[in-house]
Design a protein around this motif. Structure first.
Motif, PDB file in Angstrom:
ATOM      1  N   LYS A 124       9.467  -5.780 -23.289  1.00  0.00           N
ATOM      2  CA  LYS A 124      10.404  -5.002 -24.109  1.00  0.00           C
ATOM      3  C   LYS A 124       9.667  -4.477 -25.326  1.00  0.00           C
ATOM      4  CE  LYS A 124      14.310  -5.901 -21.968  1.00  0.00           C
ATOM      5  NZ  LYS A 124      14.736  -4.863 -21.045  1.00  0.00           N
ATOM      6  N   ILE A 125       9.782  -3.153 -25.558  1.00  0.00           N
ATOM      7  CA  ILE A 125       9.126  -2.647 -26.755  1.00  0.00           C
ATOM      8  C   ILE A 125      10.085  -2.676 -27.937  1.00  0.00           C
ATOM      9  CG2 ILE A 125       9.648  -0.184 -26.413  1.00  0.00           C
ATOM     10  CD1 ILE A 125       6.659   0.206 -27.343  1.00  0.00           C
ATOM     11  N   LEU A 126      11.353  -2.536 -27.638  1.00  0.00           N
ATOM     12  CA  LEU A 126      12.340  -2.498 -28.722  1.00  0.00           C
ATOM     13  C   LEU A 126      13.559  -3.313 -28.316  1.00  0.00           C
ATOM     14  CD1 LEU A 126      12.667  -1.020 -31.457  1.00  0.00           C
ATOM     15  CD2 LEU A 126      14.012   0.661 -30.262  1.00  0.00           C
ATOM     16  N   GLU A 127      13.943  -4.250 -29.158  1.00  0.00           N
ATOM     17  CA  GLU A 127      15.155  -5.018 -28.900  1.00  0.00           C
ATOM     18  C   GLU A 127      16.015  -4.982 -30.153  1.00  0.00           C
ATOM     19  OE1 GLU A 127      13.964  -8.965 -26.769  1.00  0.00           O
ATOM     20  OE2 GLU A 127      12.316  -8.180 -27.962  1.00  0.00           O
ATOM     21  N   ILE A 128      17.269  -4.640 -29.972  1.00  0.00           N
ATOM     22  CA  ILE A 128      18.173  -4.567 -31.115  1.00  0.00           C
ATOM     23  C   ILE A 128      19.390  -5.422 -30.806  1.00  0.00           C
ATOM     24  CG2 ILE A 128      19.682  -3.026 -32.408  1.00  0.00           C
ATOM     25  CD1 ILE A 128      17.576  -0.882 -32.038  1.00  0.00           C
ATOM     26  N   LEU A 141      26.892   1.977 -37.916  1.00  0.00           N
ATOM     27  CA  LEU A 141      26.543   1.310 -36.668  1.00  0.00           C
ATOM     28  C   LEU A 141      27.367   0.033 -36.608  1.00  0.00           C
ATOM     29  CD1 LEU A 141      22.664   1.618 -36.489  1.00  0.00           C
ATOM     30  CD2 LEU A 141      24.366   3.000 -35.324  1.00  0.00           C
ATOM     31  N   ASN A 142      27.891  -0.262 -35.449  1.00  0.00           N
ATOM     32  CA  ASN A 142      28.824  -1.373 -35.357  1.00  0.00           C
ATOM     33  C   ASN A 142      28.447  -2.264 -34.185  1.00  0.00           C
ATOM     34  OD1 ASN A 142      30.947  -3.025 -35.599  1.00  0.00           O
ATOM     35  ND2 ASN A 142      32.531  -1.482 -35.140  1.00  0.00           N
ATOM     36  N   ASN A 143      27.823  -3.379 -34.513  1.00  0.00           N
ATOM     37  CA  ASN A 143      27.522  -4.366 -33.481  1.00  0.00           C
ATOM     38  C   ASN A 143      26.806  -3.758 -32.279  1.00  0.00           C
ATOM     39  OD1 ASN A 143      27.505  -6.944 -32.799  1.00  0.00           O
ATOM     40  ND2 ASN A 143      29.730  -7.184 -32.628  1.00  0.00           N
ATOM     41  N   LEU A 144      25.729  -3.070 -32.565  1.00  0.00           N
ATOM     42  CA  LEU A 144      25.051  -2.320 -31.518  1.00  0.00           C
ATOM     43  C   LEU A 144      23.975  -3.183 -30.867  1.00  0.00           C
ATOM     44  CD1 LEU A 144      24.018   1.313 -31.711  1.00  0.00           C
ATOM     45  CD2 LEU A 144      22.230  -0.290 -31.224  1.00  0.00           C
ATOM     46  N   ASN A 145      23.959  -3.188 -29.570  1.00  0.00           N
ATOM     47  CA  ASN A 145      22.912  -3.890 -28.822  1.00  0.00           C
ATOM     48  C   ASN A 145      22.168  -2.891 -27.965  1.00  0.00           C
ATOM     49  OD1 ASN A 145      23.323  -6.821 -29.383  1.00  0.00           O
ATOM     50  ND2 ASN A 145      25.391  -6.223 -28.737  1.00  0.00           N
ATOM     51  N   PHE A 146      20.865  -3.004 -27.980  1.00  0.00           N
ATOM     52  CA  PHE A 146      20.058  -1.988 -27.306  1.00  0.00           C
ATOM     53  C   PHE A 146      18.712  -2.612 -26.993  1.00  0.00           C
ATOM     54  CE2 PHE A 146      16.874   1.378 -27.521  1.00  0.00           C
ATOM     55  CZ  PHE A 146      17.467   2.395 -26.798  1.00  0.00           C
ATOM     56  N   SER A 147      18.192  -2.303 -25.833  1.00  0.00           N
ATOM     57  CA  SER A 147      16.818  -2.731 -25.604  1.00  0.00           C
ATOM     58  C   SER A 147      16.134  -1.739 -24.698  1.00  0.00           C
ATOM     59  CB  SER A 147      16.764  -4.135 -25.007  1.00  0.00           C
ATOM     60  OG  SER A 147      17.018  -4.050 -23.636  1.00  0.00           O
ATOM     61  N   MET A 148      14.858  -1.724 -24.763  1.00  0.00           N
ATOM     62  CA  MET A 148      14.099  -0.683 -24.084  1.00  0.00           C
ATOM     63  C   MET A 148      12.746  -1.237 -23.650  1.00  0.00           C
ATOM     64  SD  MET A 148      13.188   2.871 -25.838  1.00  0.00           S
ATOM     65  CE  MET A 148      11.816   3.811 -25.252  1.00  0.00           C
ATOM     66  N   ASP A 149      12.361  -0.906 -22.423  1.00  0.00           N
ATOM     67  CA  ASP A 149      11.080  -1.390 -21.897  1.00  0.00           C
ATOM     68  C   ASP A 149       9.935  -0.552 -22.447  1.00  0.00           C
ATOM     69  OD1 ASP A 149      12.391  -3.227 -20.380  1.00  0.00           O
ATOM     70  OD2 ASP A 149      12.516  -1.928 -18.609  1.00  0.00           O
ATOM     71  N   ALA A 150       8.764  -1.153 -22.460  1.00  0.00           N
ATOM     72  CA  ALA A 150       7.570  -0.393 -22.831  1.00  0.00           C
ATOM     73  C   ALA A 150       7.356   0.706 -21.791  1.00  0.00           C
ATOM     74  CB  ALA A 150       6.360  -1.304 -22.906  1.00  0.00           C
ATOM     75  N   GLY A 151       7.003   1.889 -22.239  1.00  0.00           N
ATOM     76  CA  GLY A 151       6.716   2.984 -21.325  1.00  0.00           C
ATOM     77  C   GLY A 151       7.925   3.774 -20.880  1.00  0.00           C
ATOM     78  N   GLU A 152       9.089   3.451 -21.399  1.00  0.00           N
ATOM     79  CA  GLU A 152      10.307   4.119 -20.949  1.00  0.00           C
ATOM     80  C   GLU A 152      10.554   5.407 -21.752  1.00  0.00           C
ATOM     81  OE1 GLU A 152      14.972   2.931 -20.677  1.00  0.00           O
ATOM     82  OE2 GLU A 152      13.546   1.309 -20.786  1.00  0.00           O
ATOM     83  N   LEU A 153      11.205   6.359 -21.120  1.00  0.00           N
ATOM     84  CA  LEU A 153      11.681   7.539 -21.846  1.00  0.00           C
ATOM     85  C   LEU A 153      13.195   7.448 -21.867  1.00  0.00           C
ATOM     86  CD1 LEU A 153      11.460  10.394 -23.079  1.00  0.00           C
ATOM     87  CD2 LEU A 153      11.516  11.303 -20.793  1.00  0.00           C
ATOM     88  N   ARG A 154      13.755   7.266 -23.030  1.00  0.00           N
ATOM     89  CA  ARG A 154      15.183   7.050 -23.132  1.00  0.00           C
ATOM     90  C   ARG A 154      15.802   8.175 -23.947  1.00  0.00           C
ATOM     91  NH1 ARG A 154      18.694   2.426 -23.069  1.00  0.00           N
ATOM     92  NH2 ARG A 154      17.011   1.401 -21.963  1.00  0.00           N
ATOM     93  N   VAL A 155      16.898   8.710 -23.435  1.00  0.00           N
ATOM     94  CA  VAL A 155      17.598   9.738 -24.189  1.00  0.00           C
ATOM     95  C   VAL A 155      18.875   9.137 -24.746  1.00  0.00           C
ATOM     96  CG1 VAL A 155      18.697  11.986 -24.108  1.00  0.00           C
ATOM     97  CG2 VAL A 155      16.684  11.559 -22.735  1.00  0.00           C
TER      98      VAL A 155
END
Lengths: 381, 393
Positions: free
Chosen positions: A4-8, A21-35
């Motif tokens: 995971k490159i980014l975990e929120i 922002l209200n109780n936001l959860n988000f995560s993203m893998d390394a190398g991903e392109l996320r819109v």
């Protein structure tokens, strides 16, 4: 599982009582392109502000490669490997294109190193390469002030890349660009996605479709849903957020509608008869009394978007009954009209699309025959 | 291949430009050092020396305002600190055991502690630069760390100026308060400061200082450091998100700018014969800003030219019509703000130069659609086409 490159986690940002922002959860893998999409005021820019350290979260954590970013100054976050492009192009207008890139390229960013060290030759080569990448070689020695809007956008993306960040945050890169420039920027981002993780915030749906693999929808400061583009487009909640009203039909019905619509679009032309067929049949399917059917028809007209890839949609129809309905409806749609009088009712493109659909639906041949016969009998009577 | 050739050509052009600049600076330096003392009367030469020392502080202001975009209205502080430093040293040129003559008037019998370092000439020289530098650095750190900028920065510097002004005015027992320190009758190296030999020496030192400080600023503003200053001026947030910490850069530049003002203050003091807290009046610090604005922000030579022009104009005008000067200064400021936002040098660079060239017949005025002649994309395409044609032949 990729790193995971980014975990929120549980991120909340409170501006004097207004929760951006209200109780936001988000995560993203390394190398991903996320819109990331979302209506105005959904908190998209605040989301980037928090990641880059411009805004401190009220609650929750942001982790970049496992490192908590709370209380780290913006320039340190940037040095960790997060680059950000702003909504409006922000380049140094009084410096030349080359100098703009050179400043971003510099590895030694403290005051005295900048003052006393001679720029290494590698920096010069990097700048030269970047100029080619963003297509500004000819204008390298021009003041950035003299560039067009699109060139400034490209220059800023180039400056981002010059920092060689691992995570690129790109805020509305194609706002105000022509279609051609938009495509250029899209290709540039796709090329960059090979070696970087990228988050793109965008409104332009055509552009999102061009580059998107995974899409996250933000709404009122939280994640509304996540998934690939087709999934997002058919999600009733997303439609509600964008069109301001809850669709009266469910997700399955929406998928049927889309498939039928894409059949109608198969010959590159959606005729009024085709629309009518789709709308009347579907409204009869979903509603009982005539009044409701009328209203439904009116509403559904909005959802007859452009072409959709049916290959992703069909597998989402699970029961045989649903698949049969779709087949019937599609057959009816393609046989309802022709582009010109001399043509067969079912022209070549429509036939190809139809065959394709049958393959996807995986219905037994007898069933297909039976349903087609039913439709023909109906249209004769 | 083409690119390489182009690169060397650009390098050669750059080197030639630098050479020309070096020769020009050396020539101007020689004229100022050798020729003018021989032809100007002593009184005019002294004026020129004072104006040149003011040009030094203008260089400092240009660094912080023209390049970094921070309008300081408090450079009087640093100017006066430098002036007081040298004046204190001069005041201490006394027989063993005596203290400067004004102290007994206020019943002070023992020299205040902070005067002691100024017995030594080398320490004084260092203090002239270092004290204003440190004061500016501290003030700058406090202000910039809290991300105060724009008009708030200007107001804060002006407030600091008032604080210093009132403090110096009120401290008779420490530095003779509002009367200031008179240096005319003091001695340095056994010679009276106001003697013509001494004044000539000060003039030469001033010219030298202008040159050295010009070169220092030139070095600071070229290269990456200078470009970051411009970048901070243009878009500080972008700089921050590119991984630089603007605070450090701003503190350093403000401190250097303060040190430069200190040098200017010291040289100005010995050439005008007195330093008083009036050097820290609000109007004087604003005047310094006007010089830079008139000459051209963000061009070092502009700061010098602006200072010399405005101060000479003031001398001439107030010799003829003593009442008119302030109106003239106001009009000048309005004119610069409305008509010449980039000052004289900025105007010449962007506009006047080409006009002059075409007037002299050196360059044909452009009659075609200009972007075709000057657009680099078009030029590149043209070059490529030509090289392709050459190859085909």
């Amino acid at each position: 599982m990729a790193e995971k490159i980014l975990e929120i986690d549980n991120l909340t940002v409170n501006f004097d009582g207004f929760k951006a922002l209200n109780n936001l959860n988000f995560s993203m893998d390394a190398g991903e392109l996320r819109v990331i999409i979302g209506p105005n005021g959904a908190g998209k820019t605040t989301f980037l502000d928090v990641i880059t350290g411009k805004v401190q979260p009220t609650e929750g954590t942001v982790r970049f490669k496992g490192k908590n970013l709370r209380k780290i100054a913006e320039h340190h976050i940037s040095r960790l490997g997060i680059g950000r492009k702003f909504q409006t192009p922000r380049v140094y207008l009084n410096l030349s294109v080359r100098e703009n890139l050179d400043l971003a390229c510099n590895r030694q960013k403290n005051v005295f190193a900048t003052l006393f060290q001679r720029p290494p030759a590698t920096d010069k080569r990097n700048v030269f390469g970047l100029l080619e990448t963003v297509g500004l070689t000819a204008k390298a020695d021009l003041k950035a002030d003299l560039l067009s809007h699109g060139e400034k956008q490209r220059l800023e993306i180039g400056m981002l890349v010059a920092q060689s960040p691992e995570l690129l945050l790109v805020d509305e890169p194609v706002a105000g660009l022509t279609d051609e420039e938009t495509e250029n920027v899209g290709n540039l981002l796709l090329a960059l996605a090979e070696s970087h993780s990228i988050i793109v915030i965008e409104h332009d749906m055509e552009f999102v479709r061009q580059i998107a693999r995974q899409v996250t929808v933000l709404h009122q400061g939280s994640v509304l849903c996540e998934g690939n583009m087709d999934r997002i487009q058919n999600d009733p909640r997303v439609i509600e957020v964008y069109l301001g009203q809850v669709p009266s039909i469910g997700e399955k019905e929406m998928i049927m509608l889309r498939i039928a619509a894409s059949m109608a679009w198969a010959d590159g032309n959606i005729a009024t008869e085709e629309i009518d067929v789709v709308l009347t049949r579907l409204s009869r399917q979903f509603a009982d009394d005539e009044q409701q059917q009328k209203e439904l028809q009116h509403e559904l007209r909005d959802y007859l978007g452009s072409k959709v890839a049916i290959a992703d949609l069909v597998p989402q129809l699970e029961t045989v009954a649903e698949r049969e309905i779709v087949l019937k409806l599609s057959y009816e749609v393609i046989s309802s009209s022709a582009r010109t009088a001399s043509e067969d009712l079912i022209n070549e493109e429509e036939a190809i699309a139809y065959v394709n659909l049958i393959k996807l639906l995986e219905l037994p041949a007898e069933t297909v025959k039976r349903l087609e016969a039913e439709v023909q009998a109906m249209s004769k009577s | 291949m083409i690119n390489l050739d182009k690169g060397t050509v650009i390098k050669r052009q750059k080197r030639r430009k630098l050479l020309i600049e070096g020769i020009a600076i050396a020539a101007i330096g020689l004229v100022l050092c050798l020729l003018l003392p021989a032809i100007l009367p002593a009184f005019r030469l002294k004026l020129l020396g004072r104006f040149l020392s003011l040009a030094i502080v203008a260089l400092g202001i240009d660094l912080i305002w023209g390049y970094t975009g921070l309008l300081s209205l408090g450079h009087g502080i640093f100017f006066a600190l430098g002036g007081y430093g040298l004046a204190m040293h001069l005041k201490l040129q006394l027989p063993e055991g005596q203290i400067p003559d004004f102290f007994p008037l206020y019943g002070v019998e023992k020299l205040p502690f902070f005067w002691y370092p100024f017995y030594s000439f080398p320490v004084t020289l260092i203090a002239i630069v270092l004290v204003p530098t440190i004061v500016a650095g501290l003030l700058g750190y406090l202000v910039f760390r809290n991300r105060i900028k724009g008009v708030y920065f200007s107001i804060l510097t002006q407030a600091a100026l008032l604080v210093f002004f009132n403090f110096f005015n009120g401290q008779q027992k420490l530095i003779n308060g509002t009367n200031g320190l008179k240096t005319d009758t003091d001695t340095l190296f056994g010679m009276v400061v106001s003697s013509s030999g001494m004044q000539l020496a000060f003039y030469e030192v001033t010219v030298l200082s202008v040159l050295i400080i010009y070169l220092l600023c030139r070095w600071l503003t070229s290269g990456r450091f200078g470009r970051i200053l411009i970048a901070i001026r243009d878009d500080e947030n972008r700089v921050r998100f590119s991984g630089y910490d603007p605070t450090g850069f701003k503190v350093l530049v403000f401190a250097i700018s303060g040190g430069i003002a200190g040098v200017a203050g010291a040289l100005y003091t010995v050439q005008s014969g007195i330093i008083t807290p009036s050097f820290m009046e609000v109007a004087f610090s604003i005047e310094m800003v006007i010089w830079v604005a008139v000459g051209g922000r963000g061009t070092l030579i502009g700061a010098i030219i602006g200072t010399l022009l405005v101060t000479f104009a003031r001398t001439l005008l107030s010799e003829q019509f003593p009442e008119v000067w302030l109106f003239f200064q106001g009009a000048l400021f309005l004119l610069v703000v409305t008509v010449l936002p980039n000052g004289i040098v900025g105007w010449v660079k962007s506009w006047g130069w080409e006009k002059l060239r075409s007037l002299l017949g050196l360059e044909e005025p452009m009659v075609t659609y200009p972007s075709l002649e000057k657009d680099p994309l078009v030029q590149q395409e043209r070059e490529e086409l030509e090289s392709v044609q050459d190859n085909q032949r």
